[in-house]
Scaffold this motif. Structure first.
Motif, mmCIF file in Angstrom:
data_model
loop_
_atom_site.group_PDB
_atom_site.id
_atom_site.type_symbol
_atom_site.label_atom_id
_atom_site.label_comp_id
_atom_site.label_asym_id
_atom_site.label_seq_id
_atom_site.Cartn_x
_atom_site.Cartn_y
_atom_site.Cartn_z
ATOM 1 N N THR A 424 0.785 -1.267 -0.140
ATOM 2 C CA THR A 424 0.109 -0.095 -0.159
ATOM 3 C C THR A 424 0.583 1.197 0.320
ATOM 4 O O THR A 424 1.809 1.388 0.719
ATOM 5 C CB THR A 424 -0.801 0.436 1.312
ATOM 6 O OG1 THR A 424 -1.867 -1.134 1.357
ATOM 7 C CG2 THR A 424 -1.717 1.740 1.453
ATOM 8 N N ALA A 425 0.115 2.146 -0.912
ATOM 9 C CA ALA A 425 1.057 3.659 -1.292
ATOM 10 C C ALA A 425 0.315 4.453 -0.291
ATOM 11 O O ALA A 425 -1.153 4.275 -1.046
ATOM 12 C CB ALA A 425 1.764 4.153 -2.416
ATOM 13 N N THR A 426 1.003 4.876 0.313
ATOM 14 C CA THR A 426 0.608 5.880 0.977
ATOM 15 C C THR A 426 0.621 7.526 0.810
ATOM 16 O O THR A 426 2.040 7.755 0.600
ATOM 17 C CB THR A 426 0.170 5.596 2.552
ATOM 18 O OG1 THR A 426 -0.229 4.865 2.765
ATOM 19 C CG2 THR A 426 -0.859 6.998 3.627
ATOM 20 N N ASN A 427 0.403 8.988 1.196
ATOM 21 C CA ASN A 427 0.568 9.691 0.245
ATOM 22 C C ASN A 427 1.456 10.024 -0.459
ATOM 23 O O ASN A 427 2.958 10.915 -0.928
ATOM 24 C CB ASN A 427 1.802 10.695 1.803
ATOM 25 C CG ASN A 427 0.450 10.145 2.899
ATOM 26 O OD1 ASN A 427 -0.632 10.940 3.523
ATOM 27 N ND2 ASN A 427 1.839 10.686 3.921
ATOM 28 N N VAL A 428 1.040 8.944 -1.880
ATOM 29 C CA VAL A 428 1.983 9.164 -2.586
ATOM 30 C C VAL A 428 0.925 9.865 -4.193
ATOM 31 O O VAL A 428 -0.132 9.167 -4.175
ATOM 32 C CB VAL A 428 1.934 7.744 -3.041
ATOM 33 C CG1 VAL A 428 2.901 7.647 -4.779
ATOM 34 C CG2 VAL A 428 3.178 7.355 -2.206
ATOM 35 N N ASP A 429 1.584 10.808 -4.718
ATOM 36 C CA ASP A 429 0.470 11.664 -6.070
ATOM 37 C C ASP A 429 1.219 11.530 -7.386
ATOM 38 O O ASP A 429 0.827 12.499 -8.146
ATOM 39 C CB ASP A 429 -0.078 13.290 -5.471
ATOM 40 C CG ASP A 429 0.957 13.414 -5.217
ATOM 41 O OD1 ASP A 429 1.947 13.397 -5.352
ATOM 42 O OD2 ASP A 429 1.410 14.855 -4.612
ATOM 43 N N GLY A 430 2.122 11.277 -7.453
ATOM 44 C CA GLY A 430 3.317 11.376 -8.504
ATOM 45 C C GLY A 430 3.580 12.409 -8.729
ATOM 46 O O GLY A 430 4.044 12.593 -10.092
ATOM 47 N N THR A 431 3.261 13.404 -8.267
ATOM 48 C CA THR A 431 3.887 14.610 -8.363
ATOM 49 C C THR A 431 5.141 15.225 -7.717
ATOM 50 O O THR A 431 5.858 16.004 -8.094
ATOM 51 C CB THR A 431 2.673 15.729 -8.700
ATOM 52 O OG1 THR A 431 1.867 15.443 -9.504
ATOM 53 C CG2 THR A 431 3.006 17.098 -9.144
ATOM 54 N N PHE A 432 4.342 15.273 -5.823
ATOM 55 C CA PHE A 432 5.273 15.649 -5.369
ATOM 56 C C PHE A 432 6.129 14.374 -4.511
ATOM 57 O O PHE A 432 7.266 14.904 -4.248
ATOM 58 C CB PHE A 432 5.009 16.659 -4.468
ATOM 59 C CG PHE A 432 4.209 17.741 -4.995
ATOM 60 C CD1 PHE A 432 5.075 18.972 -5.008
ATOM 61 C CD2 PHE A 432 3.210 17.830 -5.344
ATOM 62 C CE1 PHE A 432 4.752 20.409 -6.252
ATOM 63 C CE2 PHE A 432 2.643 19.403 -5.624
ATOM 64 C CZ PHE A 432 3.565 20.248 -6.153
ATOM 65 N N THR A 433 5.563 13.408 -5.039
ATOM 66 C CA THR A 433 5.588 12.442 -4.029
ATOM 67 C C THR A 433 5.914 10.955 -4.967
ATOM 68 O O THR A 433 4.074 10.717 -5.474
ATOM 69 C CB THR A 433 5.210 12.263 -2.710
ATOM 70 O OG1 THR A 433 3.851 11.759 -2.799
ATOM 71 C CG2 THR A 433 5.506 12.673 -1.744
ATOM 72 N N PHE A 434 6.740 10.135 -4.459
ATOM 73 C CA PHE A 434 6.105 8.909 -5.664
ATOM 74 C C PHE A 434 7.100 7.396 -4.799
ATOM 75 O O PHE A 434 8.267 8.100 -3.847
ATOM 76 C CB PHE A 434 7.965 9.333 -6.712
ATOM 77 C CG PHE A 434 7.316 10.571 -7.637
ATOM 78 C CD1 PHE A 434 6.742 10.184 -8.600
ATOM 79 C CD2 PHE A 434 8.074 11.461 -6.656
ATOM 80 C CE1 PHE A 434 6.505 11.261 -9.166
ATOM 81 C CE2 PHE A 434 7.967 12.518 -7.751
ATOM 82 C CZ PHE A 434 7.422 12.889 -9.395
ATOM 83 N N ALA A 435 6.092 6.679 -5.443
ATOM 84 C CA ALA A 435 6.742 4.939 -4.977
ATOM 85 C C ALA A 435 6.320 3.932 -5.917
ATOM 86 O O ALA A 435 5.858 4.017 -6.407
ATOM 87 C CB ALA A 435 5.682 4.749 -3.339
ATOM 88 N N GLU A 436 7.649 4.180 -6.979
ATOM 89 C CA GLU A 436 7.395 3.373 -7.883
ATOM 90 C C GLU A 436 8.735 2.453 -8.013
ATOM 91 O O GLU A 436 10.259 3.166 -7.858
ATOM 92 C CB GLU A 436 7.357 4.279 -9.077
ATOM 93 C CG GLU A 436 8.474 5.213 -10.041
ATOM 94 C CD GLU A 436 8.074 6.396 -10.505
ATOM 95 O OE1 GLU A 436 6.905 6.215 -10.568
ATOM 96 O OE2 GLU A 436 9.514 5.992 -11.521
ATOM 97 N N VAL A 437 8.977 1.322 -8.714
ATOM 98 C CA VAL A 437 10.385 0.460 -9.407
ATOM 99 C C VAL A 437 10.475 1.503 -10.500
ATOM 100 O O VAL A 437 10.422 1.958 -11.540
ATOM 101 C CB VAL A 437 9.713 -0.183 -10.553
ATOM 102 C CG1 VAL A 437 10.460 -1.433 -10.509
ATOM 103 C CG2 VAL A 437 8.646 -1.720 -8.687
ATOM 104 N N ARG A 438 12.353 0.755 -10.010
ATOM 105 C CA ARG A 438 13.203 2.154 -10.940
ATOM 106 C C ARG A 438 14.374 1.312 -11.004
ATOM 107 O O ARG A 438 14.200 -0.235 -10.570
ATOM 108 C CB ARG A 438 13.846 3.977 -10.444
ATOM 109 C CG ARG A 438 12.851 4.905 -9.816
ATOM 110 C CD ARG A 438 12.468 5.374 -11.301
ATOM 111 N NE ARG A 438 11.381 6.536 -11.197
ATOM 112 C CZ ARG A 438 11.824 7.885 -10.803
ATOM 113 N NH1 ARG A 438 12.779 8.700 -10.033
ATOM 114 N NH2 ARG A 438 10.794 8.749 -10.279
#
Length: 606
Positions: A424-438
């Motif tokens: 579960t990703a919390t507080n992640v908006d893809g603009t200012f905060t990120f949680a993704e596979v890199r």
């Protein structure tokens, strides 16, 4: 991430059927063949239970031989040395390329990582190693006793995979397609004049989707095709849509067989045990959870079935629903006798594996393996986390239970982690905060989980939040257990601390904290029973740091890069409540610019 980062054991179940890629005509213009970047590498060794024999082989009991299973990324070792007749599972990463292999070899009650080369001739395997000479491999896949023991070990470990089929594309359909006539499927026949399939299906809303909720393109199908995959080749079709059951009739309009009126209902989210039969008296019928439908006349082409397609959505719309499938079996029926010619329970693949190749058709699309061992979750409130600190450590504790681990190699680059594999990703908006596979920062061929915090009080509209990624324990509160992870903080990624949190809140609230490891500017710190952070080790940026936290009651064993931290470490203990959740997060509510990579997330509790 490469195996050299750490030798963490990974618990992944083993396989039954693998093959090679094949091609078939597209359906209604569908090209299929989604991106396979996240799929497990193919391996000539896959799909076999290898018993390796050599001068220094592992102790073999009189009940069952110890076996190795290779899937292109991980090797699974089953041994019954401790309890004859009952396998214990040990899974570790391995590598192979062009006939060369590096894997863990078990011998004389010990294990050694060995390099070698292998040849596979007419089903006979020879692995040539410098340390142990030639090891001969015998495939025990047809041994019913071994198969039963493997399946029991997997079931006892709580492991189960399904295939998830979604449709987020406007030019293709979500689809899992099987063509019997290609030898790589392992099917025993090329076509079936009279037969049946059985499969478990779940039609439900896709919680992780961003697709609009509307009434367009929400059909799920099981389609039976004869000599091709166009409308004119359709023998029969079961259709599900938002709680209603339909079938494909032989009424043809503009060259297309028409959908019937609704003939039954089901509940969204329930498991449907589905059986479809065809070929007797030129008809087909199906049964859903004990309710029979049909028989119905064949739709368009009255010929032997060659292709079976399990689909979600259509070519021009997207859908907010998903179709989960498991326990897929295909039978040929002759003179009243049923012969199983193909089966797949999807436990042979890693989580996130894209099923667009062997044994499935390359026109399969948006059909990926999903681990159902732990429940995905979302939500969670923002928490005040912990203060900035450098502490943290890894622990060696842990049990001999099966370890579930994630090295993120099975995901596509750029995949958003929320909803995948129980995260579960919390507080992640893809603009200012990120949680993704890199891409792994230390290895251009590997992958890891990337968290970045660009929100803060001095950034307009950013929300002043920090990103968190959590994973809950499958059995709830754990009085004992362990969690381990690897952490990489780039030189320019440190602004504030990064954290490994254990507690009872997906938002990592300090009021619900059991304990915590904190990475500050140059030190790793441990959150003790008073809530204070104690320096326990130094670390270097631009370097992977392996951390393991093990606990029994409030006693903590912390290990960092293989070194156990000395001292009597105690948990903060959250008012006496054992932890239920592991959380990774970075930054804080006011600063901007912290980013960190995480990898090898493992536990005996996931």
């Amino acid at each position: 991430m490469k195996v050299s980062k750490s030798a963490i054991a990974v618990a992944l179940s083993t396989g039954l059927l693998f093959g090679c890629d094949f091609d078939v005509g597209s359906e209604n213009g569908s090209s299929g063949g989604g991106d396979t970047g996240g799929s497990t590498p193919s391996s000539a060794l896959s799909g076999a239970y290898w018993e390796l024999a050599g001068a220094s082989s592992s102790t073999q009991s009189v009940d069952l031989p110890n076996i190795y299973v290779f899937d292109g990324t991980n090797q699974t070792y089953y041994d019954d040395d401790a309890t004859p007749g009952e396998y214990k599972i040990t899974v570790t990463p391995y590598t192979e390329s062009d006939g060369d292999i590096t894997f863990t070899y078990y011998h004389d009650g010990s294990s050694t990582e060995v390099d070698g080369s292998y040849t596979l001739t007419d089903g006979a395997l020879v692995v040539s190693t410098a340390a142990f000479g030639d090891l001969s491999g015998t495939n025990q896949i047809d041994n019913a006793d071994i198969k039963a023991a493997v399946e029991k070990a997997n079931a006892d470990a709580g492991f189960n995979n399904v295939v998830q089929i979604i449709d987020t594309m406007t030019d293709d359909t979500g689809e899992l397609r099987l063509k019997l006539s290609d030898g790589s499927t392992g099917a025993l026949v090329d076509s079936i004049a009279q037969g049946k399939i059985t499969i478990d299906l779940t039609y439900q809303k896709h919680e992780g989707t961003t697709e609009a909720e509307d009434d367009n393109g929400n059909n799920a199908y099981i389609s039976l095709y004869a000599s091709g995959t166009s409308n004119s080749n359709l023998y029969g079709e079961l259709v599900l849509n938002s709680g209603e059951v339909f079938y494909r009739s032989n009424t043809v309009v503009d060259g297309k067989p028409q959908l019937s009126d609704a003939i039954g209902t089901y509940t969204l989210g329930e498991t449907l045990e589905v059986e479809i039969e065809w070929g007797e008296n030129d008809q087909y019928s199906f049964n859903i959870n004990g309710t029979s439908y049909g028989p119905f006349a064949y739709a368009m082409e009255n010929a032997a079935v060659q292709v079976i397609a399990i689909k979600m959505g259509d070519n021009s719309n997207t859908t907010h629903f998903e179709l989960l499938a498991d326990n897929f079996k295909v039978y040929n029926i002759e003179d009243g006798a049923e012969e199983l010619v193909f089966e797949d329970n999807f436990d042979s693949y890693t989580d996130g594996h894209n099923l667009s190749a062997d044994p499935y058709n390359s026109n399969s699309n948006e059909a990926t393996v999903q681990n159902q061992s732990g429940a995905a979750d979302d939500g969670g409130s923002e928490d005040d986390g912990g203060s900035e600190d450098d502490g943290g450590s890894e622990d060696d504790g842990g049990s001999e239970e099966v370890v579930i681990a994630d090295d993120f190699e099975s995901y596509d680059i750029g995949a958003q982690i929320d909803g995948l594999n129980g995260y579960t990703a919390t507080n992640v908006d893809g603009t200012f905060t990120f949680a993704e596979v890199r891409v792994d920062p230390a290895d251009s061929n590997g992958k890891s989980l990337y968290l970045e915090d660009n929100s803060g009080s001095d950034v307009a509209d950013s929300g002043s939040l920090k990103p968190l990624v959590s994973k809950e324990f499958k059995n709830g509160a754990a009085e004992s257990g362990f969690v381990s992870a690897s952490v990489y903080i780039p030189a320019d990624g440190y602004v504030k601390s990064s954290y490994l949190f254990l507690g009872t809140d997906k938002g990592a609230s300090s009021s619900k904290r059991f304990t915590e490891v904190v990475f500050g500017s140059s030190d790793v710190k441990f959150r003790d029973e008073t809530g204070s952070q104690q320096d326990v080790a130094e670390y270097e940026r631009d370097t992977w740091v392996d951390v393991k936290i093990a606990w029994s009651g409030d006693d903590i064993t912390l290990t960092i890069n293989g070194e156990v931290i000395p001292g009597d470490l105690k948990a903060e203990f959250d008012g006496g409540l054992a932890p239920t959740t592991f959380v990774m997060y970075v930054g804080d509510s006011s600063s901007v610019g912290t980013y960190t990579y995480f990898d090898n997330v493992a536990s005996d509790l996931f």
